[in-house]
Design a protein around this motif. Structure first.
Motif, PDB file in Angstrom:
ATOM      1  N   LEU A 180       8.776 -18.435  -1.819  1.00 45.38           N
ATOM      2  CA  LEU A 180       9.439 -17.186  -1.430  1.00 45.38           C
ATOM      3  C   LEU A 180       9.119 -16.116  -2.457  1.00 45.38           C
ATOM      4  N   GLY A 181       8.518 -15.021  -2.020  1.00 45.89           N
ATOM      5  CA  GLY A 181       8.175 -13.935  -2.922  1.00 45.89           C
ATOM      6  C   GLY A 181       9.322 -12.973  -3.138  1.00 45.89           C
ATOM      7  N   ASP A 182       9.122 -12.047  -4.054  1.00 44.35           N
ATOM      8  CA  ASP A 182      10.153 -11.044  -4.346  1.00 44.35           C
ATOM      9  C   ASP A 182      10.206  -9.951  -3.292  1.00 44.35           C
ATOM     10  N   LEU A 183       9.133  -9.795  -2.507  1.00 50.32           N
ATOM     11  CA  LEU A 183       9.112  -8.707  -1.542  1.00 50.32           C
ATOM     12  C   LEU A 183      10.109  -8.937  -0.417  1.00 50.32           C
ATOM     13  N   ALA A 184      10.399 -10.199  -0.087  1.00 53.04           N
ATOM     14  CA  ALA A 184      11.322 -10.476   1.019  1.00 53.04           C
ATOM     15  C   ALA A 184      12.698  -9.861   0.774  1.00 53.04           C
ATOM     16  N   PRO A 185      13.366 -10.128  -0.376  1.00 51.81           N
ATOM     17  CA  PRO A 185      14.666  -9.484  -0.588  1.00 51.81           C
ATOM     18  C   PRO A 185      14.581  -7.994  -0.879  1.00 51.81           C
ATOM     19  N   LYS A 229       4.194 -12.897  -6.549  1.00 55.18           N
ATOM     20  CA  LYS A 229       5.311 -11.940  -6.526  1.00 55.18           C
ATOM     21  C   LYS A 229       5.532 -11.362  -5.132  1.00 55.18           C
ATOM     22  N   LEU A 230       4.445 -11.119  -4.406  1.00 51.69           N
ATOM     23  CA  LEU A 230       4.575 -10.496  -3.095  1.00 51.69           C
ATOM     24  C   LEU A 230       4.966 -11.499  -2.016  1.00 51.69           C
ATOM     25  N   SER A 231       4.188 -12.553  -1.865  1.00 52.36           N
ATOM     26  CA  SER A 231       4.407 -13.486  -0.763  1.00 52.36           C
ATOM     27  C   SER A 231       5.013 -14.809  -1.181  1.00 52.36           C
ATOM     28  N   GLY A 232       5.018 -15.098  -2.493  1.00 50.44           N
ATOM     29  CA  GLY A 232       5.540 -16.379  -2.967  1.00 50.44           C
ATOM     30  C   GLY A 232       4.514 -17.483  -2.959  1.00 50.44           C
ATOM     31  N   ASN A 233       3.279 -17.196  -2.521  1.00 51.35           N
ATOM     32  CA  ASN A 233       2.236 -18.208  -2.412  1.00 51.35           C
ATOM     33  C   ASN A 233       0.897 -17.637  -2.872  1.00 51.35           C
ATOM     34  N   ALA A 234       0.111 -18.477  -3.547  1.00 48.56           N
ATOM     35  CA  ALA A 234      -1.250 -18.121  -3.935  1.00 48.56           C
ATOM     36  C   ALA A 234      -2.107 -19.369  -3.755  1.00 48.56           C
ATOM     37  N   TYR A 235      -3.343 -19.166  -3.306  1.00 47.48           N
ATOM     38  CA  TYR A 235      -4.206 -20.300  -2.982  1.00 47.48           C
ATOM     39  C   TYR A 235      -5.569 -20.136  -3.632  1.00 47.48           C
ATOM     40  N   TRP A 236      -6.075 -21.238  -4.224  1.00 43.97           N
ATOM     41  CA  TRP A 236      -7.455 -21.304  -4.692  1.00 43.97           C
ATOM     42  C   TRP A 236      -8.203 -22.341  -3.880  1.00 43.97           C
ATOM     43  N   LYS A 289      16.511  -0.572  -6.959  1.00 45.82           N
ATOM     44  CA  LYS A 289      16.737  -1.858  -6.296  1.00 45.82           C
ATOM     45  C   LYS A 289      15.458  -2.698  -6.308  1.00 45.82           C
ATOM     46  N   ILE A 290      14.325  -2.071  -6.057  1.00 37.84           N
ATOM     47  CA  ILE A 290      13.054  -2.793  -6.066  1.00 37.84           C
ATOM     48  C   ILE A 290      12.748  -3.313  -7.456  1.00 37.84           C
ATOM     49  N   TYR A 291      12.930  -2.458  -8.462  1.00 35.46           N
ATOM     50  CA  TYR A 291      12.627  -2.878  -9.831  1.00 35.46           C
ATOM     51  C   TYR A 291      13.557  -3.998 -10.294  1.00 35.46           C
ATOM     52  N   ARG A 292      14.794  -3.989  -9.837  1.00 30.49           N
ATOM     53  CA  ARG A 292      15.712  -5.070 -10.202  1.00 30.49           C
ATOM     54  C   ARG A 292      15.240  -6.397  -9.609  1.00 30.49           C
ATOM     55  N   VAL A 293      14.812  -6.380  -8.355  1.00 29.20           N
ATOM     56  CA  VAL A 293      14.345  -7.617  -7.717  1.00 29.20           C
ATOM     57  C   VAL A 293      13.089  -8.139  -8.405  1.00 29.20           C
ATOM     58  N   PHE A 294      12.155  -7.247  -8.729  1.00 22.38           N
ATOM     59  CA  PHE A 294      10.914  -7.665  -9.346  1.00 22.38           C
ATOM     60  C   PHE A 294      11.041  -7.864 -10.863  1.00 22.38           C
ATOM     61  N   GLY A 295      12.181  -7.549 -11.421  1.00 24.64           N
ATOM     62  CA  GLY A 295      12.379  -7.731 -12.854  1.00 24.64           C
ATOM     63  C   GLY A 295      11.743  -6.669 -13.715  1.00 24.64           C
ATOM     64  N   ARG A 314       0.821  -1.219   0.000  1.00 23.55           N
ATOM     65  CA  ARG A 314       0.000   0.000   0.000  1.00 23.55           C
ATOM     66  C   ARG A 314       0.848   1.259   0.000  1.00 23.55           C
ATOM     67  N   THR A 315       1.994   1.226   0.660  1.00 23.17           N
ATOM     68  CA  THR A 315       2.733   2.465   0.892  1.00 23.17           C
ATOM     69  C   THR A 315       3.929   2.650  -0.024  1.00 23.17           C
ATOM     70  N   SER A 316       4.455   1.598  -0.633  1.00 27.94           N
ATOM     71  CA  SER A 316       5.617   1.731  -1.507  1.00 27.94           C
ATOM     72  C   SER A 316       5.154   1.834  -2.952  1.00 27.94           C
ATOM     73  N   GLU A 317       5.379   2.991  -3.549  1.00 33.69           N
ATOM     74  CA  GLU A 317       4.956   3.190  -4.940  1.00 33.69           C
ATOM     75  C   GLU A 317       5.684   2.241  -5.882  1.00 33.69           C
ATOM     76  N   ALA A 318       6.968   2.010  -5.639  1.00 33.07           N
ATOM     77  CA  ALA A 318       7.744   1.148  -6.515  1.00 33.07           C
ATOM     78  C   ALA A 318       7.255  -0.297  -6.445  1.00 33.07           C
ATOM     79  N   VAL A 319       6.963  -0.788  -5.233  1.00 38.35           N
ATOM     80  CA  VAL A 319       6.450  -2.157  -5.087  1.00 38.35           C
ATOM     81  C   VAL A 319       5.108  -2.292  -5.788  1.00 38.35           C
ATOM     82  N   LYS A 320       4.227  -1.344  -5.584  1.00 43.75           N
ATOM     83  CA  LYS A 320       2.900  -1.390  -6.207  1.00 43.75           C
ATOM     84  C   LYS A 320       3.016  -1.379  -7.725  1.00 43.75           C
TER      85      LYS A 320
END
Length: 313
Positions: free
Chosen positions: A155-160, A81-88, A252-258, A15-21
Protein backbone atom coordinates in the motif's frame (compact mmCIF):
# COMPACT_ATOMS: atom_id res chain seq x y z
CA UNK A 1 -4.54 -10.72 -9.35
CA UNK A 2 -4.89 -7.17 -10.73
CA UNK A 3 -2.96 -4.33 -9.04
CA UNK A 4 -4.90 -2.27 -6.47
CA UNK A 5 -7.33 0.24 -7.96
CA UNK A 6 -5.51 3.21 -6.45
CA UNK A 7 -2.48 2.43 -8.63
CA UNK A 8 -4.46 3.68 -11.63
CA UNK A 9 -4.53 7.19 -10.14
CA UNK A 10 -0.75 7.36 -9.74
CA UNK A 11 0.25 8.75 -13.18
CA UNK A 12 -2.32 11.56 -13.19
CA UNK A 13 -1.82 12.74 -9.62
CA UNK A 14 1.98 12.52 -9.78
CA UNK A 15 2.06 14.68 -12.92
CA UNK A 16 -0.54 17.21 -11.83
CA UNK A 17 -0.15 17.54 -8.05
CA UNK A 18 2.83 19.71 -7.15
CA UNK A 19 2.78 18.57 -3.53
CA UNK A 20 2.77 14.85 -4.46
CA UNK A 21 5.61 15.35 -6.94
CA UNK A 22 7.69 17.32 -4.42
CA UNK A 23 7.11 14.78 -1.64
CA UNK A 24 8.01 11.77 -3.79
CA UNK A 25 11.10 13.42 -5.26
CA UNK A 26 12.32 14.40 -1.80
CA UNK A 27 12.44 10.78 -0.66
CA UNK A 28 13.54 9.29 -4.00
CA UNK A 29 16.44 11.74 -4.28
CA UNK A 30 17.59 10.88 -0.76
CA UNK A 31 17.43 7.15 -1.43
CA UNK A 32 19.19 7.35 -4.79
CA UNK A 33 22.09 9.45 -3.47
CA UNK A 34 22.71 7.37 -0.35
CA UNK A 35 25.63 4.95 -0.82
CA UNK A 36 24.79 1.25 -0.64
CA UNK A 37 27.45 -0.80 1.17
CA UNK A 38 27.91 -4.53 0.97
CA UNK A 39 29.35 -6.73 3.72
CA UNK A 40 30.43 -10.37 4.06
CA UNK A 41 30.12 -12.39 7.24
CA UNK A 42 33.52 -13.81 8.26
CA UNK A 43 32.57 -15.92 11.28
CA UNK A 44 29.66 -17.18 13.38
CA UNK A 45 30.10 -14.38 15.93
CA UNK A 46 28.62 -11.81 13.58
CA UNK A 47 31.87 -10.18 12.51
CA UNK A 48 31.86 -8.88 8.99
CA UNK A 49 34.00 -7.02 6.50
CA UNK A 50 33.04 -4.63 3.75
CA UNK A 51 33.22 -5.89 0.19
CA UNK A 52 34.18 -3.05 -2.11
CA UNK A 53 34.38 -4.96 -5.41
CA UNK A 54 31.87 -7.63 -6.41
CA UNK A 55 29.82 -8.63 -9.48
CA UNK A 56 26.59 -7.75 -7.65
CA UNK A 57 27.79 -4.23 -6.92
CA UNK A 58 28.98 -3.84 -10.50
CA UNK A 59 25.56 -4.88 -11.76
CA UNK A 60 23.85 -2.34 -9.50
CA UNK A 61 26.17 0.38 -10.80
CA UNK A 62 25.31 -0.55 -14.40
CA UNK A 63 21.91 -2.32 -14.35
CA UNK A 64 21.45 -2.32 -18.14
CA UNK A 65 22.55 -0.23 -21.13
CA UNK A 66 19.70 2.25 -20.59
CA UNK A 67 19.60 2.59 -16.80
CA UNK A 68 21.95 3.88 -14.10
CA UNK A 69 22.20 2.92 -10.45
CA UNK A 70 20.82 6.30 -9.40
CA UNK A 71 17.70 6.01 -11.55
CA UNK A 72 17.19 2.36 -10.61
CA UNK A 73 17.08 3.14 -6.88
CA UNK A 74 15.18 6.40 -7.49
CA UNK A 75 12.39 4.45 -9.19
CA UNK A 76 12.28 1.89 -6.37
CA UNK A 77 11.72 4.62 -3.78
CA UNK A 78 9.21 6.52 -5.94
CA UNK A 79 7.24 3.40 -6.88
CA UNK A 80 7.06 2.30 -3.23
CA UNK A 81 5.83 5.69 -2.03
CA UNK A 82 3.28 6.10 -4.82
CA UNK A 83 1.86 2.62 -5.39
CA UNK A 84 3.37 0.58 -2.55
CA UNK A 85 5.04 -1.79 -5.03
CA UNK A 86 8.25 -1.84 -7.06
CA UNK A 87 9.44 -4.60 -9.38
CA UNK A 88 12.81 -5.61 -10.84
CA UNK A 89 13.15 -8.11 -13.66
CA UNK A 90 16.48 -9.96 -13.42
CA UNK A 91 17.61 -10.94 -16.91
CA UNK A 92 20.21 -13.64 -17.42
CA UNK A 93 20.70 -17.40 -17.66
CA UNK A 94 17.83 -19.53 -16.35
CA UNK A 95 18.26 -19.93 -12.57
CA UNK A 96 21.69 -18.34 -12.88
CA UNK A 97 23.27 -15.09 -11.79
CA UNK A 98 21.55 -12.06 -13.36
CA UNK A 99 23.35 -10.03 -15.98
CA UNK A 100 20.87 -7.13 -16.25
CA UNK A 101 18.23 -5.43 -14.09
CA UNK A 102 15.10 -3.88 -15.59
CA UNK A 103 12.31 -1.95 -13.89
CA UNK A 104 8.77 -3.26 -14.35
CA UNK A 105 6.12 -0.55 -14.06
CA UNK A 106 3.80 -1.22 -11.07
CA UNK A 107 0.78 -0.11 -13.06
CA UNK A 108 1.34 -2.83 -15.67
CA UNK A 109 2.66 -5.63 -13.44
CA UNK A 110 0.57 -8.09 -11.49
CA UNK A 111 1.11 -11.09 -9.26
CA UNK A 112 0.09 -14.61 -10.24
CA UNK A 113 -1.34 -16.26 -7.12
CA UNK A 114 -0.82 -19.93 -6.43
CA UNK A 115 -2.62 -22.07 -3.85
CA UNK A 116 0.44 -24.28 -3.47
CA UNK A 117 3.29 -21.72 -3.63
CA UNK A 118 1.36 -18.54 -2.70
CA UNK A 119 3.02 -16.78 -5.67
CA UNK A 120 3.86 -18.72 -8.80
CA UNK A 121 5.07 -15.84 -10.94
CA UNK A 122 4.35 -12.41 -12.36
CA UNK A 123 2.90 -10.90 -15.52
CA UNK A 124 3.99 -7.55 -16.92
CA UNK A 125 2.57 -5.68 -19.91
CA UNK A 126 4.83 -4.04 -22.49
CA UNK A 127 3.38 -2.39 -25.61
CA UNK A 128 0.12 -4.25 -25.10
CA UNK A 129 1.78 -7.68 -24.78
CA UNK A 130 1.45 -9.74 -21.59
CA UNK A 131 4.81 -11.25 -20.68
CA UNK A 132 4.93 -14.02 -18.01
CA UNK A 133 7.88 -13.91 -15.62
CA UNK A 134 9.15 -16.66 -13.35
CA UNK A 135 9.04 -15.90 -9.65
CA UNK A 136 12.85 -16.26 -9.48
CA UNK A 137 13.26 -13.63 -12.18
CA UNK A 138 11.48 -10.89 -10.22
CA UNK A 139 12.28 -8.96 -7.07
CA UNK A 140 9.07 -7.54 -5.64
CA UNK A 141 9.54 -4.66 -3.20
CA UNK A 142 6.34 -3.81 -1.33
CA UNK A 143 5.22 -1.57 1.48
CA UNK A 144 3.16 -2.92 4.41
CA UNK A 145 -0.56 -3.08 3.65
CA UNK A 146 -2.64 -2.68 6.80
CA UNK A 147 -6.01 -2.47 5.04
CA UNK A 148 -5.83 -5.69 3.00
CA UNK A 149 -6.61 -9.23 4.12
CA UNK A 150 -3.35 -10.46 2.59
CA UNK A 151 -0.02 -8.94 1.63
CA UNK A 152 -0.02 -9.80 -2.06
CA UNK A 153 0.38 -6.11 -2.87
CA UNK A 154 1.79 -3.25 -0.82
CA UNK A 155 0.00 0.00 0.00
CA UNK A 156 1.52 3.30 -1.09
CA UNK A 157 1.18 6.71 0.49
CA UNK A 158 -0.79 8.09 -2.45
CA UNK A 159 -3.91 6.07 -1.54
CA UNK A 160 -4.64 7.92 1.74
CA UNK A 161 -3.45 11.21 0.23
CA UNK A 162 -5.39 10.85 -3.03
CA UNK A 163 -8.37 12.96 -1.96
CA UNK A 164 -6.16 15.83 -0.84
CA UNK A 165 -4.05 15.53 -4.00
CA UNK A 166 -7.09 15.55 -6.29
CA UNK A 167 -8.58 18.50 -4.39
CA UNK A 168 -5.31 20.37 -4.84
CA UNK A 169 -5.35 19.62 -8.58
CA UNK A 170 -8.93 20.85 -8.87
CA UNK A 171 -8.05 24.04 -6.96
CA UNK A 172 -5.07 24.72 -9.22
CA UNK A 173 -7.20 24.15 -12.32
CA UNK A 174 -9.90 26.53 -11.01
CA UNK A 175 -7.29 29.16 -10.18
CA UNK A 176 -5.75 28.89 -13.63
CA UNK A 177 -9.12 29.27 -15.28
CA UNK A 178 -9.88 32.28 -13.10
CA UNK A 179 -6.80 34.10 -14.37
CA UNK A 180 -6.83 32.82 -17.93
CA UNK A 181 -7.77 35.05 -20.84
CA UNK A 182 -11.19 36.73 -20.47
CA UNK A 183 -11.82 35.26 -17.03
CA UNK A 184 -10.44 37.71 -14.48
CA UNK A 185 -13.82 39.49 -14.11
CA UNK A 186 -16.26 37.18 -12.29
CA UNK A 187 -19.63 36.18 -13.67
CA UNK A 188 -22.56 38.42 -12.87
CA UNK A 189 -26.00 39.75 -13.67
CA UNK A 190 -26.65 43.02 -15.59
CA UNK A 191 -29.98 44.63 -14.76
CA UNK A 192 -31.07 47.25 -17.35
CA UNK A 193 -33.16 50.33 -16.54
CA UNK A 194 -36.69 50.17 -17.94
CA UNK A 195 -37.82 47.85 -20.63
CA UNK A 196 -36.42 48.30 -24.14
CA UNK A 197 -37.19 46.95 -27.56
CA UNK A 198 -35.81 43.58 -28.59
CA UNK A 199 -33.36 45.07 -31.15
CA UNK A 200 -32.00 47.52 -28.56
CA UNK A 201 -31.76 44.74 -25.96
CA UNK A 202 -29.84 42.44 -28.32
CA UNK A 203 -27.54 45.30 -29.31
CA UNK A 204 -26.84 46.10 -25.64
CA UNK A 205 -26.04 42.45 -24.88
CA UNK A 206 -23.73 42.19 -27.87
CA UNK A 207 -21.82 45.36 -26.97
CA UNK A 208 -21.44 44.23 -23.36
CA UNK A 209 -20.33 40.71 -24.22
CA UNK A 210 -17.90 41.95 -26.85
CA UNK A 211 -16.26 44.19 -24.27
CA UNK A 212 -16.49 42.11 -21.08
CA UNK A 213 -18.07 38.72 -21.65
CA UNK A 214 -15.97 36.61 -24.02
CA UNK A 215 -14.44 33.25 -23.19
CA UNK A 216 -16.00 31.23 -20.38
CA UNK A 217 -17.35 34.25 -18.49
CA UNK A 218 -21.09 34.10 -17.89
CA UNK A 219 -23.30 37.21 -17.73
CA UNK A 220 -27.08 37.26 -17.38
CA UNK A 221 -29.24 40.20 -18.57
CA UNK A 222 -32.53 41.33 -17.03
CA UNK A 223 -34.84 43.94 -18.59
CA UNK A 224 -36.83 46.44 -16.61
CA UNK A 225 -36.91 47.55 -13.00
CA UNK A 226 -34.48 50.15 -11.71
CA UNK A 227 -31.25 51.59 -13.02
CA UNK A 228 -28.41 49.65 -14.66
CA UNK A 229 -26.66 47.48 -12.10
CA UNK A 230 -24.03 44.73 -12.17
CA UNK A 231 -24.19 42.10 -9.46
CA UNK A 232 -21.41 39.55 -9.06
CA UNK A 233 -22.57 35.96 -8.74
CA UNK A 234 -19.21 34.17 -8.89
CA UNK A 235 -16.71 33.50 -6.09
CA UNK A 236 -13.28 35.05 -5.95
CA UNK A 237 -10.09 33.60 -4.45
CA UNK A 238 -10.72 35.71 -1.35
CA UNK A 239 -14.26 34.37 -1.01
CA UNK A 240 -13.11 30.75 -0.97
CA UNK A 241 -9.94 31.49 1.05
CA UNK A 242 -7.91 29.99 -1.76
CA UNK A 243 -4.42 30.43 -0.32
CA UNK A 244 -5.31 28.93 3.06
CA UNK A 245 -7.11 26.05 1.39
CA UNK A 246 -4.17 25.35 -0.93
CA UNK A 247 -1.76 25.28 2.00
CA UNK A 248 -4.09 22.99 3.94
CA UNK A 249 -4.22 20.48 1.07
CA UNK A 250 -0.43 20.53 0.68
CA UNK A 251 0.03 20.08 4.42
CA UNK A 252 -2.16 16.96 4.41
CA UNK A 253 -0.12 15.47 1.56
CA UNK A 254 3.19 16.28 3.22
CA UNK A 255 2.00 14.73 6.49
CA UNK A 256 1.09 11.46 4.75
CA UNK A 257 4.38 11.32 2.85
CA UNK A 258 6.39 12.36 5.90
CA UNK A 259 7.81 15.45 4.17
CA UNK A 260 6.28 18.09 6.42
CA UNK A 261 9.64 19.90 6.38
CA UNK A 262 8.88 21.02 2.81
CA UNK A 263 6.29 23.48 4.11
CA UNK A 264 7.54 26.95 5.06
CA UNK A 265 8.58 26.98 8.72
CA UNK A 266 8.39 29.99 10.99
CA UNK A 267 11.69 29.11 12.63
CA UNK A 268 14.76 27.39 11.18
CA UNK A 269 14.88 24.95 14.10
CA UNK A 270 11.35 23.79 13.30
CA UNK A 271 12.40 22.86 9.78
CA UNK A 272 15.45 20.98 11.10
CA UNK A 273 13.28 19.01 13.51
CA UNK A 274 10.77 18.17 10.76
CA UNK A 275 13.57 17.11 8.43
CA UNK A 276 15.04 14.90 11.14
CA UNK A 277 11.66 13.25 11.63
CA UNK A 278 11.46 12.65 7.88
CA UNK A 279 14.90 11.04 7.77
CA UNK A 280 14.39 8.85 10.84
CA UNK A 281 10.73 7.98 10.34
CA UNK A 282 10.47 7.64 6.56
CA UNK A 283 13.72 7.74 4.57
CA UNK A 284 15.83 5.48 6.78
CA UNK A 285 13.18 2.75 7.31
CA UNK A 286 12.51 2.57 3.57
CA UNK A 287 16.19 2.32 2.69
CA UNK A 288 16.69 -0.30 5.41
CA UNK A 289 13.89 -2.35 3.88
CA UNK A 290 15.36 -2.04 0.37
CA UNK A 291 18.78 -3.17 1.60
CA UNK A 292 17.23 -6.18 3.35
CA UNK A 293 15.39 -7.22 0.19
CA UNK A 294 18.64 -6.94 -1.76
CA UNK A 295 20.38 -9.09 0.85
CA UNK A 296 17.71 -11.80 0.70
CA UNK A 297 16.81 -11.84 -2.99
CA UNK A 298 19.67 -10.27 -4.93
CA UNK A 299 23.05 -10.81 -3.28
CA UNK A 300 22.08 -14.43 -2.60
CA UNK A 301 22.88 -15.21 -6.26
CA UNK A 302 26.58 -14.88 -5.37
CA UNK A 303 26.79 -16.39 -1.90
CA UNK A 304 25.27 -18.59 0.79
CA UNK A 305 21.86 -17.86 2.35
CA UNK A 306 23.29 -17.78 5.88
CA UNK A 307 26.43 -18.42 7.91
CA UNK A 308 30.00 -17.55 6.96
CA UNK A 309 30.24 -15.81 3.63
CA UNK A 310 26.72 -14.35 3.84
CA UNK A 311 26.48 -11.19 1.77
CA UNK A 312 24.32 -8.34 3.10
CA UNK A 313 23.48 -4.88 1.82
Amino acid sequence: EPPPAEVEAVPTLFRTSEAVKAAVEELANRAATTPLHRYKSINADGEREEVKAHPGLSLLRNPNPFLTRWLLLWNVAADLKLSGNAYWFLAGPTHGQPTEIWRCHPRFTRVVRSQEKYISGYVTEIDGRLIPLDVREVIHFKRPNVISDDDLYGLGDLAPAALAAQTGVDMARWNRQMFSRDQAVPAGVVSLENRMSDPDFERMKKEWLDAYGSGQRRTAFLRGGGKVQFQQIGLSQTDVDFLAGSKWEAEKIYRVFGTYHLLPAQFADDRKVNERLFLEGHAWPLMTYVSEVLSDQFFGFWGPKDGTGLLTG
